[in-house]
Design a protein around this motif. Structure first.
Motif, PDB file in Angstrom:
ATOM      1  N   LEU A   8       0.832  -1.209   0.000  1.00 31.41           N
ATOM      2  CA  LEU A   8       0.000   0.000   0.000  1.00 31.41           C
ATOM      3  C   LEU A   8       0.862   1.254   0.000  1.00 31.41           C
ATOM      4  O   LEU A   8       0.633   2.189  -0.784  1.00 31.41           O
ATOM      5  CB  LEU A   8      -0.931  -0.021   1.216  1.00 31.41           C
ATOM      6  N   LEU A   9       1.863   1.291   0.869  1.00 30.52           N
ATOM      7  CA  LEU A   9       2.750   2.451   0.930  1.00 30.52           C
ATOM      8  C   LEU A   9       3.556   2.605  -0.357  1.00 30.52           C
ATOM      9  O   LEU A   9       3.805   3.719  -0.820  1.00 30.52           O
ATOM     10  CB  LEU A   9       3.678   2.328   2.135  1.00 30.52           C
ATOM     11  N   ALA A  10       3.958   1.478  -0.955  1.00 33.17           N
ATOM     12  CA  ALA A  10       4.703   1.532  -2.214  1.00 33.17           C
ATOM     13  C   ALA A  10       3.840   2.089  -3.343  1.00 33.17           C
ATOM     14  O   ALA A  10       4.313   2.898  -4.160  1.00 33.17           O
ATOM     15  CB  ALA A  10       5.216   0.142  -2.576  1.00 33.17           C
ATOM     16  N   ASP A  14       4.769   5.533  -5.308  1.00 31.85           N
ATOM     17  CA  ASP A  14       4.890   5.584  -6.765  1.00 31.85           C
ATOM     18  C   ASP A  14       3.934   6.609  -7.361  1.00 31.85           C
ATOM     19  O   ASP A  14       4.300   7.367  -8.264  1.00 31.85           O
ATOM     20  CB  ASP A  14       4.601   4.203  -7.360  1.00 31.85           C
ATOM     21  N   ALA A  15       2.712   6.657  -6.841  1.00 33.59           N
ATOM     22  CA  ALA A  15       1.726   7.609  -7.362  1.00 33.59           C
ATOM     23  C   ALA A  15       2.154   9.052  -7.117  1.00 33.59           C
ATOM     24  O   ALA A  15       1.869   9.944  -7.926  1.00 33.59           O
ATOM     25  CB  ALA A  15       0.362   7.345  -6.718  1.00 33.59           C
ATOM     26  N   LEU A  16       2.845   9.286  -6.019  1.00 39.23           N
ATOM     27  CA  LEU A  16       3.275  10.646  -5.672  1.00 39.23           C
ATOM     28  C   LEU A  16       4.520  11.076  -6.441  1.00 39.23           C
ATOM     29  O   LEU A  16       4.611  12.219  -6.898  1.00 39.23           O
ATOM     30  CB  LEU A  16       3.541  10.746  -4.170  1.00 39.23           C
ATOM     31  N   LEU A  17       5.487  10.160  -6.580  1.00 36.22           N
ATOM     32  CA  LEU A  17       6.790  10.546  -7.119  1.00 36.22           C
ATOM     33  C   LEU A  17       7.050  10.062  -8.537  1.00 36.22           C
ATOM     34  O   LEU A  17       7.805  10.690  -9.281  1.00 36.22           O
ATOM     35  CB  LEU A  17       7.909  10.021  -6.203  1.00 36.22           C
ATOM     36  N   GLY A  18       6.468   8.930  -8.909  1.00 36.46           N
ATOM     37  CA  GLY A  18       6.737   8.394 -10.235  1.00 36.46           C
ATOM     38  C   GLY A  18       8.195   8.026 -10.397  1.00 36.46           C
ATOM     39  O   GLY A  18       8.798   7.391  -9.522  1.00 36.46           O
ATOM     40  N   ILE A  82       9.636  -1.061   0.592  1.00 33.62           N
ATOM     41  CA  ILE A  82       8.705  -0.034   0.097  1.00 33.62           C
ATOM     42  C   ILE A  82       9.320   0.723  -1.073  1.00 33.62           C
ATOM     43  O   ILE A  82       8.685   0.912  -2.116  1.00 33.62           O
ATOM     44  CB  ILE A  82       8.320   0.940   1.235  1.00 33.62           C
ATOM     45  N   VAL A  83      10.565   1.157  -0.920  1.00 29.86           N
ATOM     46  CA  VAL A  83      11.220   1.943  -1.965  1.00 29.86           C
ATOM     47  C   VAL A  83      11.423   1.111  -3.232  1.00 29.86           C
ATOM     48  O   VAL A  83      11.129   1.561  -4.345  1.00 29.86           O
ATOM     49  CB  VAL A  83      12.564   2.501  -1.458  1.00 29.86           C
ATOM     50  N   VAL A  84      11.913  -0.125  -3.074  1.00 31.81           N
ATOM     51  CA  VAL A  84      12.158  -0.976  -4.240  1.00 31.81           C
ATOM     52  C   VAL A  84      10.850  -1.288  -4.962  1.00 31.81           C
ATOM     53  O   VAL A  84      10.768  -1.219  -6.201  1.00 31.81           O
ATOM     54  CB  VAL A  84      12.870  -2.278  -3.824  1.00 31.81           C
ATOM     55  N   ALA A  85       9.809  -1.614  -4.200  1.00 31.19           N
ATOM     56  CA  ALA A  85       8.515  -1.905  -4.823  1.00 31.19           C
ATOM     57  C   ALA A  85       7.972  -0.687  -5.552  1.00 31.19           C
ATOM     58  O   ALA A  85       7.437  -0.796  -6.663  1.00 31.19           O
ATOM     59  CB  ALA A  85       7.526  -2.384  -3.766  1.00 31.19           C
ATOM     60  N   ALA A  86       8.112   0.499  -4.954  1.00 27.95           N
ATOM     61  CA  ALA A  86       7.632   1.730  -5.588  1.00 27.95           C
ATOM     62  C   ALA A  86       8.351   1.987  -6.904  1.00 27.95           C
ATOM     63  O   ALA A  86       7.741   2.405  -7.895  1.00 27.95           O
ATOM     64  CB  ALA A  86       7.814   2.917  -4.645  1.00 27.95           C
ATOM     65  N   VAL A  87       9.660   1.712  -6.927  1.00 25.60           N
ATOM     66  CA  VAL A  87      10.444   1.907  -8.147  1.00 25.60           C
ATOM     67  C   VAL A  87       9.960   0.974  -9.259  1.00 25.60           C
ATOM     68  O   VAL A  87       9.952   1.351 -10.437  1.00 25.60           O
ATOM     69  CB  VAL A  87      11.936   1.667  -7.858  1.00 25.60           C
TER      70      VAL A  87
END
Length: 303
Positions: A8-10, A14-18, A82-87
Protein backbone atom coordinates in the motif's frame (compact mmCIF):
# COMPACT_ATOMS: atom_id res chain seq x y z
CA UNK A 1 4.60 -4.45 8.92
CA UNK A 2 2.54 -6.80 6.76
CA UNK A 3 3.08 -7.41 3.05
CA UNK A 4 -0.21 -5.66 2.25
CA UNK A 5 0.80 -2.58 4.25
CA UNK A 6 4.20 -2.42 2.53
CA UNK A 7 2.52 -2.71 -0.86
CA UNK A 8 0.00 0.00 0.00
CA UNK A 9 2.75 2.45 0.93
CA UNK A 10 4.70 1.53 -2.21
CA UNK A 11 1.67 2.19 -4.42
CA UNK A 12 1.16 5.59 -2.81
CA UNK A 13 4.87 6.47 -3.08
CA UNK A 14 4.89 5.58 -6.77
CA UNK A 15 1.73 7.61 -7.36
CA UNK A 16 3.27 10.65 -5.67
CA UNK A 17 6.79 10.55 -7.12
CA UNK A 18 6.74 8.39 -10.23
CA UNK A 19 10.20 8.16 -11.80
CA UNK A 20 12.17 11.31 -10.86
CA UNK A 21 14.38 12.37 -13.76
CA UNK A 22 17.03 13.73 -11.41
CA UNK A 23 17.51 10.25 -9.95
CA UNK A 24 17.45 8.07 -13.05
CA UNK A 25 19.65 10.48 -14.98
CA UNK A 26 22.37 9.66 -12.45
CA UNK A 27 21.69 5.99 -11.71
CA UNK A 28 20.81 3.06 -14.00
CA UNK A 29 17.13 2.23 -13.73
CA UNK A 30 16.37 -1.31 -12.47
CA UNK A 31 14.54 -2.01 -15.74
CA UNK A 32 17.78 -1.26 -17.61
CA UNK A 33 19.72 -3.61 -15.33
CA UNK A 34 17.14 -6.35 -15.86
CA UNK A 35 17.36 -5.79 -19.59
CA UNK A 36 21.13 -6.15 -19.40
CA UNK A 37 20.67 -9.53 -17.69
CA UNK A 38 18.34 -10.70 -20.45
CA UNK A 39 20.75 -9.48 -23.14
CA UNK A 40 23.68 -11.24 -21.45
CA UNK A 41 21.80 -14.55 -21.36
CA UNK A 42 20.51 -14.19 -24.91
CA UNK A 43 23.95 -13.41 -26.33
CA UNK A 44 25.49 -16.49 -24.73
CA UNK A 45 22.70 -19.02 -25.04
CA UNK A 46 20.78 -18.17 -28.21
CA UNK A 47 23.20 -19.98 -30.52
CA UNK A 48 23.56 -23.38 -32.11
CA UNK A 49 21.12 -26.23 -31.57
CA UNK A 50 18.56 -26.87 -28.80
CA UNK A 51 17.53 -23.23 -28.61
CA UNK A 52 14.23 -24.05 -26.93
CA UNK A 53 16.01 -25.92 -24.12
CA UNK A 54 18.50 -23.08 -23.76
CA UNK A 55 15.62 -20.61 -23.61
CA UNK A 56 14.07 -22.65 -20.81
CA UNK A 57 17.39 -22.44 -18.96
CA UNK A 58 17.45 -18.68 -19.49
CA UNK A 59 13.91 -18.37 -18.10
CA UNK A 60 14.86 -20.39 -15.03
CA UNK A 61 17.93 -18.19 -14.53
CA UNK A 62 15.84 -15.01 -14.71
CA UNK A 63 13.32 -16.33 -12.19
CA UNK A 64 16.06 -17.57 -9.88
CA UNK A 65 17.91 -14.27 -10.04
CA UNK A 66 14.71 -12.33 -9.31
CA UNK A 67 13.84 -14.52 -6.33
CA UNK A 68 17.37 -14.36 -4.91
CA UNK A 69 17.71 -10.61 -5.35
CA UNK A 70 14.27 -9.98 -3.88
CA UNK A 71 15.06 -12.16 -0.87
CA UNK A 72 18.38 -10.37 -0.34
CA UNK A 73 16.82 -6.90 -0.52
CA UNK A 74 13.99 -7.90 1.81
CA UNK A 75 16.56 -8.61 4.53
CA UNK A 76 17.15 -4.85 4.81
CA UNK A 77 13.65 -4.30 6.20
CA UNK A 78 10.30 -2.75 5.26
CA UNK A 79 11.62 0.68 4.25
CA UNK A 80 13.86 -0.82 1.56
CA UNK A 81 11.00 -3.05 0.41
CA UNK A 82 8.70 -0.03 0.10
CA UNK A 83 11.22 1.94 -1.96
CA UNK A 84 12.16 -0.98 -4.24
CA UNK A 85 8.51 -1.91 -4.82
CA UNK A 86 7.63 1.73 -5.59
CA UNK A 87 10.44 1.91 -8.15
CA UNK A 88 9.14 -1.22 -9.88
CA UNK A 89 5.54 0.00 -10.04
CA UNK A 90 4.63 2.30 -12.92
CA UNK A 91 1.31 4.02 -12.32
CA UNK A 92 2.42 7.64 -12.39
CA UNK A 93 4.94 7.21 -15.21
CA UNK A 94 2.34 5.33 -17.27
CA UNK A 95 -0.14 8.19 -17.04
CA UNK A 96 2.58 10.77 -17.69
CA UNK A 97 3.57 9.02 -20.92
CA UNK A 98 -0.06 8.99 -22.09
CA UNK A 99 -0.53 12.66 -21.22
CA UNK A 100 2.59 13.46 -23.24
CA UNK A 101 0.93 11.89 -26.29
CA UNK A 102 -2.24 13.94 -25.75
CA UNK A 103 -0.15 17.11 -25.37
CA UNK A 104 1.84 16.28 -28.50
CA UNK A 105 -1.30 15.67 -30.54
CA UNK A 106 -2.71 19.00 -29.40
CA UNK A 107 0.37 20.70 -30.86
CA UNK A 108 0.81 18.74 -34.09
CA UNK A 109 0.46 15.30 -35.60
CA UNK A 110 4.24 14.96 -35.83
CA UNK A 111 4.69 15.63 -32.12
CA UNK A 112 1.95 13.16 -31.32
CA UNK A 113 3.72 10.54 -33.43
CA UNK A 114 7.01 11.25 -31.67
CA UNK A 115 5.41 10.91 -28.25
CA UNK A 116 3.58 7.66 -28.99
CA UNK A 117 6.76 6.18 -30.49
CA UNK A 118 8.17 6.22 -26.94
CA UNK A 119 5.59 3.71 -25.72
CA UNK A 120 4.67 1.43 -28.66
CA UNK A 121 6.68 -0.87 -30.93
CA UNK A 122 4.55 -0.47 -34.06
CA UNK A 123 5.40 1.92 -36.92
CA UNK A 124 4.38 5.48 -36.00
CA UNK A 125 5.67 7.73 -38.78
CA UNK A 126 2.64 7.22 -41.02
CA UNK A 127 -0.02 7.26 -38.31
CA UNK A 128 -3.07 9.50 -38.48
CA UNK A 129 -4.23 11.39 -35.40
CA UNK A 130 -6.85 8.77 -34.46
CA UNK A 131 -4.26 6.01 -34.88
CA UNK A 132 -1.88 7.83 -32.54
CA UNK A 133 -4.61 8.24 -29.92
CA UNK A 134 -5.77 4.64 -30.31
CA UNK A 135 -2.21 3.31 -29.95
CA UNK A 136 -1.66 5.32 -26.77
CA UNK A 137 -4.90 4.07 -25.22
CA UNK A 138 -4.12 0.46 -26.11
CA UNK A 139 -0.63 0.78 -24.60
CA UNK A 140 -2.00 2.41 -21.45
CA UNK A 141 -4.61 -0.32 -21.00
CA UNK A 142 -2.16 -3.19 -21.41
CA UNK A 143 0.52 -1.58 -19.26
CA UNK A 144 -1.93 -0.97 -16.44
CA UNK A 145 -1.89 -4.74 -16.08
CA UNK A 146 1.81 -5.38 -16.79
CA UNK A 147 3.16 -2.34 -14.97
CA UNK A 148 0.86 -1.93 -11.98
CA UNK A 149 -1.67 -4.66 -11.24
CA UNK A 150 0.52 -7.68 -11.99
CA UNK A 151 3.57 -6.42 -10.03
CA UNK A 152 1.28 -5.57 -7.09
CA UNK A 153 -0.43 -8.97 -7.34
CA UNK A 154 2.86 -10.87 -7.24
CA UNK A 155 4.22 -8.71 -4.42
CA UNK A 156 1.10 -9.47 -2.40
CA UNK A 157 1.57 -13.19 -3.01
CA UNK A 158 5.34 -13.46 -2.80
CA UNK A 159 6.73 -10.27 -1.33
CA UNK A 160 9.76 -8.65 -2.94
CA UNK A 161 11.03 -12.00 -4.34
CA UNK A 162 7.69 -12.48 -6.10
CA UNK A 163 7.77 -8.96 -7.52
CA UNK A 164 11.38 -9.20 -8.74
CA UNK A 165 10.76 -12.60 -10.32
CA UNK A 166 7.71 -11.23 -12.14
CA UNK A 167 9.60 -8.19 -13.43
CA UNK A 168 12.42 -10.42 -14.68
CA UNK A 169 9.93 -12.57 -16.59
CA UNK A 170 8.08 -9.58 -18.00
CA UNK A 171 11.28 -7.84 -19.06
CA UNK A 172 12.46 -11.05 -20.70
CA UNK A 173 9.20 -11.38 -22.62
CA UNK A 174 9.43 -7.78 -23.85
CA UNK A 175 12.91 -8.48 -25.24
CA UNK A 176 12.95 -12.08 -26.47
CA UNK A 177 9.30 -13.14 -26.52
CA UNK A 178 8.82 -12.50 -30.23
CA UNK A 179 7.72 -14.88 -32.95
CA UNK A 180 10.51 -14.22 -35.39
CA UNK A 181 13.52 -16.10 -36.72
CA UNK A 182 15.83 -14.96 -33.93
CA UNK A 183 13.61 -15.45 -30.90
CA UNK A 184 10.80 -17.89 -31.71
CA UNK A 185 12.60 -20.92 -30.29
CA UNK A 186 14.80 -19.28 -27.67
CA UNK A 187 12.12 -16.96 -26.31
CA UNK A 188 9.31 -19.53 -26.30
CA UNK A 189 9.65 -20.50 -22.62
CA UNK A 190 9.86 -16.90 -21.41
CA UNK A 191 6.84 -15.88 -23.50
CA UNK A 192 4.74 -18.78 -22.21
CA UNK A 193 5.82 -18.10 -18.63
CA UNK A 194 4.86 -14.45 -19.05
CA UNK A 195 1.44 -15.56 -20.30
CA UNK A 196 1.05 -17.69 -17.18
CA UNK A 197 2.05 -15.08 -14.59
CA UNK A 198 -0.23 -12.48 -16.21
CA UNK A 199 -3.25 -14.78 -16.48
CA UNK A 200 -5.00 -13.61 -13.29
CA UNK A 201 -3.73 -9.99 -13.18
CA UNK A 202 -4.89 -9.23 -16.72
CA UNK A 203 -8.41 -10.42 -16.02
CA UNK A 204 -8.45 -8.61 -12.68
CA UNK A 205 -7.38 -5.41 -14.43
CA UNK A 206 -10.12 -5.80 -17.01
CA UNK A 207 -12.69 -6.42 -14.28
CA UNK A 208 -11.69 -3.32 -12.32
CA UNK A 209 -11.71 -1.20 -15.50
CA UNK A 210 -15.17 -2.50 -16.33
CA UNK A 211 -16.39 -1.63 -12.83
CA UNK A 212 -15.04 1.94 -12.81
CA UNK A 213 -16.10 2.45 -16.43
CA UNK A 214 -19.65 1.35 -15.78
CA UNK A 215 -19.36 -1.48 -18.27
CA UNK A 216 -19.70 -4.57 -16.10
CA UNK A 217 -22.98 -5.31 -17.85
CA UNK A 218 -20.91 -5.66 -21.01
CA UNK A 219 -18.64 -8.33 -19.51
CA UNK A 220 -19.74 -11.07 -21.96
CA UNK A 221 -18.83 -8.78 -24.87
CA UNK A 222 -15.54 -7.86 -23.18
CA UNK A 223 -14.70 -11.55 -22.83
CA UNK A 224 -15.63 -12.17 -26.45
CA UNK A 225 -13.40 -9.35 -27.70
CA UNK A 226 -10.54 -10.38 -25.40
CA UNK A 227 -10.56 -13.83 -27.01
CA UNK A 228 -9.87 -12.22 -30.41
CA UNK A 229 -6.61 -10.66 -29.22
CA UNK A 230 -3.32 -12.19 -30.31
CA UNK A 231 -2.27 -12.20 -26.65
CA UNK A 232 -4.17 -14.42 -24.17
CA UNK A 233 -3.99 -11.64 -21.58
CA UNK A 234 -3.63 -8.17 -23.12
CA UNK A 235 -7.08 -8.33 -24.67
CA UNK A 236 -8.84 -8.17 -21.30
CA UNK A 237 -7.81 -4.67 -20.18
CA UNK A 238 -7.91 -3.45 -23.77
CA UNK A 239 -11.47 -4.70 -24.32
CA UNK A 240 -12.60 -3.28 -20.97
CA UNK A 241 -11.08 0.12 -21.76
CA UNK A 242 -12.68 0.15 -25.22
CA UNK A 243 -16.11 -0.38 -23.66
CA UNK A 244 -15.48 2.17 -20.90
CA UNK A 245 -14.60 4.83 -23.48
CA UNK A 246 -17.07 3.76 -26.17
CA UNK A 247 -14.20 3.36 -28.66
CA UNK A 248 -12.93 0.81 -31.12
CA UNK A 249 -9.37 -0.27 -30.38
CA UNK A 250 -6.86 -2.58 -32.08
CA UNK A 251 -7.59 -3.09 -35.78
CA UNK A 252 -5.01 -2.82 -38.60
CA UNK A 253 -1.54 -1.52 -37.74
CA UNK A 254 1.96 -1.61 -39.23
CA UNK A 255 5.05 -3.36 -37.88
CA UNK A 256 8.41 -3.06 -39.64
CA UNK A 257 6.73 -1.68 -42.73
CA UNK A 258 4.20 -4.51 -42.95
CA UNK A 259 0.51 -3.81 -42.43
CA UNK A 260 -1.15 -6.45 -40.29
CA UNK A 261 -4.88 -7.02 -40.07
CA UNK A 262 -5.93 -7.46 -36.45
CA UNK A 263 -9.62 -7.62 -35.49
CA UNK A 264 -11.27 -4.59 -33.96
CA UNK A 265 -12.01 -4.58 -30.24
CA UNK A 266 -15.51 -3.17 -29.65
CA UNK A 267 -16.03 -2.78 -33.39
CA UNK A 268 -19.22 -0.66 -33.07
CA UNK A 269 -17.34 1.99 -31.04
CA UNK A 270 -16.02 5.31 -32.32
CA UNK A 271 -12.92 5.12 -34.52
CA UNK A 272 -12.30 8.83 -35.00
CA UNK A 273 -10.69 9.78 -31.69
CA UNK A 274 -8.17 12.36 -30.47
CA UNK A 275 -6.33 13.70 -27.43
CA UNK A 276 -9.35 14.11 -25.11
CA UNK A 277 -9.98 10.35 -25.34
CA UNK A 278 -6.42 9.77 -24.09
CA UNK A 279 -7.08 12.07 -21.14
CA UNK A 280 -10.28 10.19 -20.33
CA UNK A 281 -8.26 6.96 -20.49
CA UNK A 282 -5.88 8.47 -17.91
CA UNK A 283 -8.83 9.17 -15.63
CA UNK A 284 -9.97 5.56 -15.85
CA UNK A 285 -6.44 4.36 -15.12
CA UNK A 286 -6.36 6.44 -11.94
CA UNK A 287 -9.82 5.23 -10.96
CA UNK A 288 -8.68 1.64 -11.51
CA UNK A 289 -5.62 2.33 -9.36
CA UNK A 290 -7.86 3.77 -6.63
CA UNK A 291 -10.09 0.70 -6.72
CA UNK A 292 -7.03 -1.51 -6.40
CA UNK A 293 -5.85 0.49 -3.39
CA UNK A 294 -9.29 0.20 -1.80
CA UNK A 295 -9.28 -3.57 -2.32
CA UNK A 296 -5.80 -3.76 -0.81
CA UNK A 297 -6.92 -1.80 2.27
CA UNK A 298 -9.86 -4.18 2.68
CA UNK A 299 -7.52 -7.14 2.31
CA UNK A 300 -5.17 -5.74 4.96
CA UNK A 301 -8.03 -5.13 7.39
CA UNK A 302 -9.48 -8.59 6.93
CA UNK A 303 -6.27 -10.62 6.96
Amino acid sequence: MSTAEILLLALILDALLGEPAWLWSRLPHPAVLMGNCVSWLETRLNTGASKRAKGLLASAALVGLGLALGWLLSLFGPMVEIVVAAVLLAQRSLVEHLRAVATGLAQSLAKGQQAVAMIVSRDTAGMTGPQVARSAIESGSENMSDGVVAPAFWFLLGGLPGLLAYKMINTGDSMIGYRNTRFEEFGWATARLDDLVNLIPARLTGLMMALVGGGLRDWPEIARDAAKHRSPNAGWPEAAMARALGLSLAGPRSYDGEMRQFPWVNAPGAKSISGPAILRCCEILWQTWAMGVALLVAFALIF
